[in-house]
Design a protein around this motif. Sequence first.
Motif, PDB file in Angstrom:
ATOM      1  N   CYS A 116       0.829  -1.207   0.000  1.00 49.28           N
ATOM      2  CA  CYS A 116       0.000   0.000   0.000  1.00 49.28           C
ATOM      3  C   CYS A 116       0.862   1.255   0.000  1.00 49.28           C
ATOM      4  O   CYS A 116       0.531   2.241  -0.665  1.00 49.28           O
ATOM      5  N   THR A 117       1.971   1.219   0.744  1.00 46.62           N
ATOM      6  CA  THR A 117       2.872   2.370   0.758  1.00 46.62           C
ATOM      7  C   THR A 117       3.466   2.602  -0.624  1.00 46.62           C
ATOM      8  O   THR A 117       3.538   3.741  -1.105  1.00 46.62           O
ATOM      9  N   ARG A 118       3.881   1.531  -1.284  1.00 45.59           N
ATOM     10  CA  ARG A 118       4.436   1.655  -2.634  1.00 45.59           C
ATOM     11  C   ARG A 118       3.383   2.195  -3.603  1.00 45.59           C
ATOM     12  O   ARG A 118       3.685   3.057  -4.441  1.00 45.59           O
ATOM     13  N   ARG A 119       2.161   1.693  -3.488  1.00 45.21           N
ATOM     14  CA  ARG A 119       1.097   2.176  -4.362  1.00 45.21           C
ATOM     15  C   ARG A 119       0.880   3.670  -4.160  1.00 45.21           C
ATOM     16  O   ARG A 119       0.720   4.416  -5.129  1.00 45.21           O
ATOM     17  N   TYR A 120       0.853   4.099  -2.913  1.00 49.36           N
ATOM     18  CA  TYR A 120       0.618   5.512  -2.647  1.00 49.36           C
ATOM     19  C   TYR A 120       1.757   6.356  -3.205  1.00 49.36           C
ATOM     20  O   TYR A 120       1.509   7.396  -3.824  1.00 49.36           O
ATOM     21  N   LEU A 121       2.994   5.947  -3.006  1.00 47.57           N
ATOM     22  CA  LEU A 121       4.134   6.713  -3.505  1.00 47.57           C
ATOM     23  C   LEU A 121       4.145   6.754  -5.033  1.00 47.57           C
ATOM     24  O   LEU A 121       4.445   7.792  -5.631  1.00 47.57           O
ATOM     25  N   ASP A 122       3.817   5.634  -5.678  1.00 48.80           N
ATOM     26  CA  ASP A 122       3.757   5.600  -7.138  1.00 48.80           C
ATOM     27  C   ASP A 122       2.664   6.542  -7.656  1.00 48.80           C
ATOM     28  O   ASP A 122       2.867   7.271  -8.641  1.00 48.80           O
ATOM     29  N   TYR A 123       1.522   6.513  -7.001  1.00 51.87           N
ATOM     30  CA  TYR A 123       0.422   7.409  -7.368  1.00 51.87           C
ATOM     31  C   TYR A 123       0.850   8.865  -7.202  1.00 51.87           C
ATOM     32  O   TYR A 123       0.628   9.697  -8.092  1.00 51.87           O
ATOM     33  N   HIS A 124       1.476   9.186  -6.092  1.00 54.22           N
ATOM     34  CA  HIS A 124       1.911  10.553  -5.821  1.00 54.22           C
ATOM     35  C   HIS A 124       2.905  11.024  -6.880  1.00 54.22           C
ATOM     36  O   HIS A 124       2.796  12.150  -7.395  1.00 54.22           O
ATOM     37  N   GLN A 125       3.858  10.183  -7.240  1.00 54.75           N
ATOM     38  CA  GLN A 125       4.852  10.564  -8.243  1.00 54.75           C
ATOM     39  C   GLN A 125       4.218  10.742  -9.621  1.00 54.75           C
ATOM     40  O   GLN A 125       4.606  11.634 -10.381  1.00 54.75           O
ATOM     41  N   ALA A 126       3.234   9.909  -9.948  1.00 54.01           N
ATOM     42  CA  ALA A 126       2.573  10.031 -11.248  1.00 54.01           C
ATOM     43  C   ALA A 126       1.789  11.335 -11.347  1.00 54.01           C
ATOM     44  O   ALA A 126       1.792  11.997 -12.392  1.00 54.01           O
ATOM     45  N   VAL A 127       1.136  11.728 -10.272  1.00 55.75           N
ATOM     46  CA  VAL A 127       0.421  13.008 -10.269  1.00 55.75           C
ATOM     47  C   VAL A 127       1.411  14.160 -10.397  1.00 55.75           C
ATOM     48  O   VAL A 127       1.189  15.107 -11.158  1.00 55.75           O
ATOM     49  N   GLN A 128       2.518  14.068  -9.665  1.00 56.83           N
ATOM     50  CA  GLN A 128       3.540  15.119  -9.736  1.00 56.83           C
ATOM     51  C   GLN A 128       4.057  15.301 -11.161  1.00 56.83           C
ATOM     52  O   GLN A 128       4.367  16.419 -11.579  1.00 56.83           O
ATOM     53  N   ALA A 129       4.136  14.215 -11.914  1.00 60.34           N
ATOM     54  CA  ALA A 129       4.647  14.291 -13.285  1.00 60.34           C
ATOM     55  C   ALA A 129       3.718  15.085 -14.194  1.00 60.34           C
ATOM     56  O   ALA A 129       4.143  15.546 -15.263  1.00 60.34           O
ATOM     57  N   CYS A 130       2.463  15.249 -13.805  1.00 60.49           N
ATOM     58  CA  CYS A 130       1.508  16.017 -14.608  1.00 60.49           C
ATOM     59  C   CYS A 130       1.536  17.505 -14.298  1.00 60.49           C
ATOM     60  O   CYS A 130       0.941  18.303 -15.035  1.00 60.49           O
ATOM     61  N   VAL A 131       2.213  17.882 -13.222  1.00 60.22           N
ATOM     62  CA  VAL A 131       2.169  19.260 -12.743  1.00 60.22           C
ATOM     63  C   VAL A 131       2.959  20.177 -13.684  1.00 60.22           C
ATOM     64  O   VAL A 131       4.100  19.870 -14.051  1.00 60.22           O
ATOM     65  N   PRO A 132       2.377  21.305 -14.077  1.00 53.34           N
ATOM     66  CA  PRO A 132       3.025  22.214 -15.031  1.00 53.34           C
ATOM     67  C   PRO A 132       4.077  23.108 -14.371  1.00 53.34           C
ATOM     68  O   PRO A 132       3.830  24.293 -14.117  1.00 53.34           O
ATOM     69  N   GLY A 133       5.225  22.562 -14.075  1.00 48.90           N
ATOM     70  CA  GLY A 133       6.300  23.355 -13.483  1.00 48.90           C
ATOM     71  C   GLY A 133       6.237  23.384 -11.978  1.00 48.90           C
ATOM     72  O   GLY A 133       5.410  22.737 -11.335  1.00 48.90           O
ATOM     73  N   ARG A 176     -16.613  23.641 -13.026  1.00 45.51           N
ATOM     74  CA  ARG A 176     -17.430  24.835 -12.749  1.00 45.51           C
ATOM     75  C   ARG A 176     -16.692  25.837 -11.871  1.00 45.51           C
ATOM     76  O   ARG A 176     -16.964  27.043 -11.923  1.00 45.51           O
ATOM     77  N   GLN A 177     -15.739  25.350 -11.097  1.00 44.74           N
ATOM     78  CA  GLN A 177     -14.953  26.251 -10.241  1.00 44.74           C
ATOM     79  C   GLN A 177     -13.773  26.854 -10.981  1.00 44.74           C
ATOM     80  O   GLN A 177     -12.957  27.572 -10.386  1.00 44.74           O
ATOM     81  N   GLY A 178     -13.646  26.577 -12.278  1.00 45.72           N
ATOM     82  CA  GLY A 178     -12.587  27.178 -13.078  1.00 45.72           C
ATOM     83  C   GLY A 178     -11.368  26.309 -13.282  1.00 45.72           C
ATOM     84  O   GLY A 178     -10.347  26.789 -13.796  1.00 45.72           O
ATOM     85  N   TYR A 179     -11.448  25.044 -12.920  1.00 49.92           N
ATOM     86  CA  TYR A 179     -10.312  24.139 -13.106  1.00 49.92           C
ATOM     87  C   TYR A 179     -10.269  23.604 -14.533  1.00 49.92           C
ATOM     88  O   TYR A 179     -11.310  23.376 -15.158  1.00 49.92           O
ATOM     89  N   VAL A 180      -9.057  23.393 -15.009  1.00 51.42           N
ATOM     90  CA  VAL A 180      -8.819  22.830 -16.338  1.00 51.42           C
ATOM     91  C   VAL A 180      -8.034  21.529 -16.166  1.00 51.42           C
ATOM     92  O   VAL A 180      -7.039  21.492 -15.428  1.00 51.42           O
ATOM     93  N   GLU A 181      -8.490  20.486 -16.827  1.00 58.19           N
ATOM     94  CA  GLU A 181      -7.788  19.207 -16.709  1.00 58.19           C
ATOM     95  C   GLU A 181      -6.459  19.266 -17.460  1.00 58.19           C
ATOM     96  O   GLU A 181      -6.407  19.671 -18.620  1.00 58.19           O
ATOM     97  N   ILE A 182      -5.384  18.849 -16.777  1.00 55.80           N
ATOM     98  CA  ILE A 182      -4.047  18.912 -17.381  1.00 55.80           C
ATOM     99  C   ILE A 182      -3.397  17.541 -17.511  1.00 55.80           C
ATOM    100  O   ILE A 182      -2.294  17.430 -18.053  1.00 55.80           O
ATOM    101  N   GLY A 183      -4.064  16.502 -17.042  1.00 54.04           N
ATOM    102  CA  GLY A 183      -3.471  15.181 -17.171  1.00 54.04           C
ATOM    103  C   GLY A 183      -4.348  14.100 -16.569  1.00 54.04           C
ATOM    104  O   GLY A 183      -5.271  14.380 -15.797  1.00 54.04           O
ATOM    105  N   GLU A 184      -4.053  12.854 -16.959  1.00 58.56           N
ATOM    106  CA  GLU A 184      -4.725  11.695 -16.400  1.00 58.56           C
ATOM    107  C   GLU A 184      -3.689  10.677 -15.968  1.00 58.56           C
ATOM    108  O   GLU A 184      -2.640  10.533 -16.616  1.00 58.56           O
ATOM    109  N   VAL A 185      -3.990   9.990 -14.888  1.00 59.39           N
ATOM    110  CA  VAL A 185      -3.096   8.975 -14.348  1.00 59.39           C
ATOM    111  C   VAL A 185      -3.898   7.705 -14.101  1.00 59.39           C
ATOM    112  O   VAL A 185      -4.982   7.770 -13.506  1.00 59.39           O
ATOM    113  N   ALA A 186      -3.393   6.576 -14.562  1.00 61.60           N
ATOM    114  CA  ALA A 186      -4.048   5.298 -14.295  1.00 61.60           C
ATOM    115  C   ALA A 186      -3.609   4.806 -12.918  1.00 61.60           C
ATOM    116  O   ALA A 186      -2.420   4.562 -12.684  1.00 61.60           O
ATOM    117  N   VAL A 187      -4.567   4.695 -12.006  1.00 60.90           N
ATOM    118  CA  VAL A 187      -4.302   4.167 -10.667  1.00 60.90           C
ATOM    119  C   VAL A 187      -5.055   2.849 -10.581  1.00 60.90           C
ATOM    120  O   VAL A 187      -6.204   2.794 -10.131  1.00 60.90           O
TER     121      VAL A 187
END
Length: 216
Positions: A111-128, A184-195
């Motif tokens: 579970c710890t590995r899954r969480y860390l992998d998920y966290h890193q994948a989301v970080q890879a989508c971040v624009p800078g 509706r709150q003004g968010y724009v989708e910038i990426g998708e991650v398969a979890v």
Amino acid sequence: MTQTSNASSQIQMLDSGYSREARSLLYQAYRHEPTFRFLFNANRSGYEQRVRATVRELVKQHFLQDLPALGLLVNDRLLGVALIAPPQRRLGITESWAWQLRMLLSTGLSCTRRYLDYHQAVQACVPGDAVHMLPLLGIHPEFQGLHYGEQLLEAVHNWCAEDEHSEGVVLDTGNPHYLEFYKRQGYVEIGEVAVGPVVEHVFFHANPQVSRVDEA
């Protein structure tokens, strides 16, 4: 910062004195989320304990590192929480060996590995690097649908906009019911991650002053 949202609700900065309330609220908000159900193996016994332990360790580490958190209170009851990771300190919690050790002991290696992998994948989508992130965000399930989420997010956007080094806010969700709400709150989708079987959607919201500049 204190901001009056209406006659009975207010937004305020939280300190570690709210840790227990924040943990309870966020556990209720996340226990049925598709992403957490996969990450912490909902089909195996002890799932709720693993979610509770994960939320506890994330909140504990957040306040231990003196990171900002905004709360929405109604008649002094905490109904909403947003943990905020500033641009300069976004990776601090998951890079902590003490946090990782506590996660291993409380949720197990897989579970710890899954969480860390998920966290890193989301970080890879971040624009800078110049963005705030919301690692945990929730309104108590009993009070969802009453526009408290909009109030809390507006306060988060305004608070983050005060940082001249930040361009906006990033959050993610694997719950399809929230997609239109964030848009509706003004968010724009910038990426998708398969979890696992879950599609995690990563969203960006430009700071208010950035939006005004773009519109000028």
